[in-house]
Scaffold this motif. Sequence first.
Motif, mmCIF file in Angstrom:
data_model
loop_
_atom_site.group_PDB
_atom_site.id
_atom_site.type_symbol
_atom_site.label_atom_id
_atom_site.label_comp_id
_atom_site.label_asym_id
_atom_site.label_seq_id
_atom_site.Cartn_x
_atom_site.Cartn_y
_atom_site.Cartn_z
ATOM 1 N N ALA A 123 -3.042 37.970 82.872
ATOM 2 C CA ALA A 123 -2.499 36.933 83.749
ATOM 3 C C ALA A 123 -1.898 35.772 82.962
ATOM 4 O O ALA A 123 -0.937 35.150 83.396
ATOM 5 C CB ALA A 123 -3.580 36.414 84.684
ATOM 6 N N LEU B 249 0.998 29.711 89.486
ATOM 7 C CA LEU B 249 1.431 31.103 89.618
ATOM 8 C C LEU B 249 0.553 32.032 88.799
ATOM 9 O O LEU B 249 0.098 33.069 89.276
ATOM 10 C CB LEU B 249 2.884 31.246 89.148
ATOM 11 C CG LEU B 249 3.899 30.505 89.988
ATOM 12 C CD1 LEU B 249 5.254 30.515 89.315
ATOM 13 C CD2 LEU B 249 3.975 31.115 91.361
ATOM 14 N N HIS C 225 -2.359 31.384 87.944
ATOM 15 C CA HIS C 225 -3.678 31.331 88.574
ATOM 16 C C HIS C 225 -3.810 32.421 89.646
ATOM 17 O O HIS C 225 -4.810 33.142 89.698
ATOM 18 C CB HIS C 225 -3.894 29.946 89.196
ATOM 19 C CG HIS C 225 -5.295 29.710 89.655
ATOM 20 N ND1 HIS C 225 -6.254 29.147 88.848
ATOM 21 C CD2 HIS C 225 -5.898 29.973 90.836
ATOM 22 C CE1 HIS C 225 -7.394 29.073 89.515
ATOM 23 N NE2 HIS C 225 -7.207 29.562 90.736
ATOM 24 N N MET C 226 -2.766 32.534 90.492
ATOM 25 C CA MET C 226 -2.824 33.545 91.551
ATOM 26 C C MET C 226 -2.731 34.954 90.972
ATOM 27 O O MET C 226 -3.313 35.893 91.511
ATOM 28 C CB MET C 226 -1.703 33.309 92.573
ATOM 29 C CG MET C 226 -1.803 31.978 93.311
ATOM 30 S SD MET C 226 -3.455 31.536 93.893
ATOM 31 C CE MET C 226 -3.628 32.619 95.315
ATOM 32 N N GLN C 227 -2.021 35.085 89.852
ATOM 33 C CA GLN C 227 -1.953 36.362 89.146
ATOM 34 C C GLN C 227 -3.354 36.745 88.657
ATOM 35 O O GLN C 227 -3.790 37.884 88.784
ATOM 36 C CB GLN C 227 -0.993 36.211 87.962
ATOM 37 C CG GLN C 227 -0.621 37.495 87.274
ATOM 38 C CD GLN C 227 0.395 38.296 88.074
ATOM 39 O OE1 GLN C 227 1.172 37.713 88.820
ATOM 40 N NE2 GLN C 227 0.365 39.602 87.943
ATOM 41 N N VAL D 159 -6.209 35.714 89.909
ATOM 42 C CA VAL D 159 -7.025 36.068 91.078
ATOM 43 C C VAL D 159 -6.798 37.536 91.436
ATOM 44 O O VAL D 159 -7.737 38.305 91.647
ATOM 45 C CB VAL D 159 -6.678 35.154 92.284
ATOM 46 C CG1 VAL D 159 -7.284 35.688 93.571
ATOM 47 C CG2 VAL D 159 -7.146 33.730 92.008
ATOM 48 N N GLU E 271 -9.439 40.600 91.376
ATOM 49 C CA GLU E 271 -9.734 41.328 92.616
ATOM 50 C C GLU E 271 -9.517 42.833 92.443
ATOM 51 O O GLU E 271 -10.296 43.633 92.937
ATOM 52 C CB GLU E 271 -8.871 40.794 93.767
ATOM 53 C CG GLU E 271 -9.308 39.405 94.214
ATOM 54 C CD GLU E 271 -8.595 38.912 95.456
ATOM 55 O OE1 GLU E 271 -9.196 38.122 96.205
ATOM 56 O OE2 GLU E 271 -7.437 39.324 95.676
ATOM 57 N N MET F 105 -13.181 40.567 96.815
ATOM 58 C CA MET F 105 -12.266 39.722 97.563
ATOM 59 C C MET F 105 -12.738 38.284 97.369
ATOM 60 O O MET F 105 -13.820 37.922 97.821
ATOM 61 C CB MET F 105 -12.342 40.141 99.038
ATOM 62 C CG MET F 105 -11.463 39.336 99.960
ATOM 63 S SD MET F 105 -9.739 39.810 99.799
ATOM 64 C CE MET F 105 -8.999 38.603 100.870
ATOM 65 N N LEU F 106 -11.942 37.483 96.643
ATOM 66 C CA LEU F 106 -12.356 36.105 96.383
ATOM 67 C C LEU F 106 -12.064 35.231 97.606
ATOM 68 O O LEU F 106 -10.999 35.337 98.208
ATOM 69 C CB LEU F 106 -11.626 35.541 95.162
ATOM 70 C CG LEU F 106 -11.784 36.300 93.832
ATOM 71 C CD1 LEU F 106 -11.256 35.449 92.673
ATOM 72 C CD2 LEU F 106 -13.223 36.704 93.563
ATOM 73 N N VAL G 220 -11.353 30.919 94.713
ATOM 74 C CA VAL G 220 -9.994 30.807 94.161
ATOM 75 C C VAL G 220 -9.759 29.428 93.553
ATOM 76 O O VAL G 220 -9.266 29.308 92.431
ATOM 77 C CB VAL G 220 -8.919 31.104 95.244
ATOM 78 C CG1 VAL G 220 -7.524 30.854 94.700
ATOM 79 C CG2 VAL G 220 -9.038 32.536 95.738
ATOM 80 N N ILE G 221 -10.143 28.371 94.278
ATOM 81 C CA ILE G 221 -9.883 27.032 93.726
ATOM 82 C C ILE G 221 -10.937 26.603 92.704
ATOM 83 O O ILE G 221 -10.733 25.651 91.955
ATOM 84 C CB ILE G 221 -9.727 25.944 94.824
ATOM 85 C CG1 ILE G 221 -11.010 25.782 95.630
ATOM 86 C CG2 ILE G 221 -8.541 26.232 95.717
ATOM 87 C CD1 ILE G 221 -10.950 24.643 96.632
#
Lengths: 480, 81
Positions: B14, B37, B39-41, B43, B47, B53-54, B59-60
């Motif tokens: 990521a 971005l 960060h979401m990658q 996550v 997963e 499933m976070l 997530v934050i």
Amino acid sequence: MGFIRSMRFLIDGRCDPNAYAAYDAASAAWYTYGALQAEVDRVAERLRHDRKLLVFCFIRNNIRSVTAYLGALEAGHAVVLLDPDLEPSLKLSLIALYRPGLILESGDTETPGRSGYRCGIPTEDGPSIWSSDEPAAGEIHEQLTLLLSTSGSTGSPKLVRLSRDNVLSNALAIRDALEIGSDERAISSLPFYYSYGLSVLHSHLAAGASVVLTDEKITSSAFWERVRATECTSFAGVPYMYMILDRLRLDNLNVPSLKTLTQAGGKLGNELIFRFHQLMSRRGGRFFVMYGQTEATARIAVLPHSCLPEKLGSVGKAILGGTLRVEQADGEPAGPGQSGELVFNGPNVMMGYASGPDDLALGDAMHGELRTQDIGCCDADGFFVITGRSRRFAKLFGLRINLDEIEAMLKVHGPTAVIDGENQLLIYCEHGESGHYAEYGTLLADRLKLHKTAFRFHKVDRLPLTSNGKIDYPRLQTRP
Amino acid sequence: MNAKSNLRQSFANALNLRNGDEIETLEYRGIPQWNSLAHMQLVQEIETTFDVMLDTEDVIGLSSFQKALGILSKHGIDITA
């Protein structure tokens, strides 16, 4: 009210000097309009010069940066707002080209090795001020106030020239379109060197409202703690941020004060628009879809919350004081539903572009008319829909990326064509193989501060060409 | 491959990093490429790799390698293995 001298062009003269203007998360301090004005005056005093200068301001979402910016305006200079995280080599080439009289930085990322500049004695809470031994000698037009980059992260020397009237008229039009009252409080979710982010600051100051300054990202719990603790009422985001917000689920973030969401910076999918509209209706709030360009200071059109879901997919109508029309290829006005180029007229249309210091002396070259190069149509009720962009720009995660610049970077290796895919750049090369592509992807990701998956490379034998030998982009666009 | 090593690989993918020990001391303020971005990658990598499933809080709250270990452990994954 005497204290509002400087920002009088931005700030409503009737606003209360004891009302909050800004909260600085870095120092955990509130600033009233009176205190902000005092800070701005202090900075302006240090920046005053016997002639109008070009000022480079590397701006962060903190009070030092904001007072540096407003102070430079107050001192009567023309200010270029720039990304402080721009690659040092790009910073240096911009400085070498424009030779600004002053460079302001907010501390933590100083540009090294800057010859020809002396740094003044830094004060504890002010910006670092670098002054040139030999600023560019050319005239700066008296109307020129603000310059913004056309594509932030590639360090392009092409800047949009904005006048004081541009900035003020757009701030007021946005204030009115979004009905920003003095009790509103925005979280600074976007950078201020980006026209949309800056418009949030301007429109809130113009409304006597307040802004919470933070550099935290929306994916950090600190950002949402800030929204909660300072009771922010509004949030501005570009499409990718709404994708993230959708994943995070606003209702789970425990920020009940948040009542207004605004979206611009590219097309958000209709499904998400619908979902956020429903969500905000349920929360007793509002969701605004908007359209704009840096060339129009920021905002061109706004779709009011109440027009959804009926006008799903539309960007609304032109802001007050502006008009929008659709023009067909032959220059004739398009009828309802007929597609053509969107043309905007308004007091917020830029003076023109600058590509070097000589252009700073130029006056208004646009006369209030902007050919947006965006393709769209207007429905029978006067609502506009954007269907395509004819400009060689991609909107990637809210960043405007000049495709020709990316192409130029890769052309040294062989024929290359770059087009916009959804949330991705599609790069067609007649050269190289996967090993090279991985390397180019990492380099581009680094330079543009994007993830490497934002670039998808394809090997082609021959790029499709038009009859006059230019790359046939529409044909590439239709490739599977 | 154990959980820790898999998690290191998620971070490496990521954030464009080499899979090395220094990842274990990473914090999101520490490196510039850890933006929202990436960060979401991250996550998504976590997963997929761990089939979990976070939730919003996860997530934050995912602000360091050590925090990620805590989140995995909360989801019943043996991080000592």
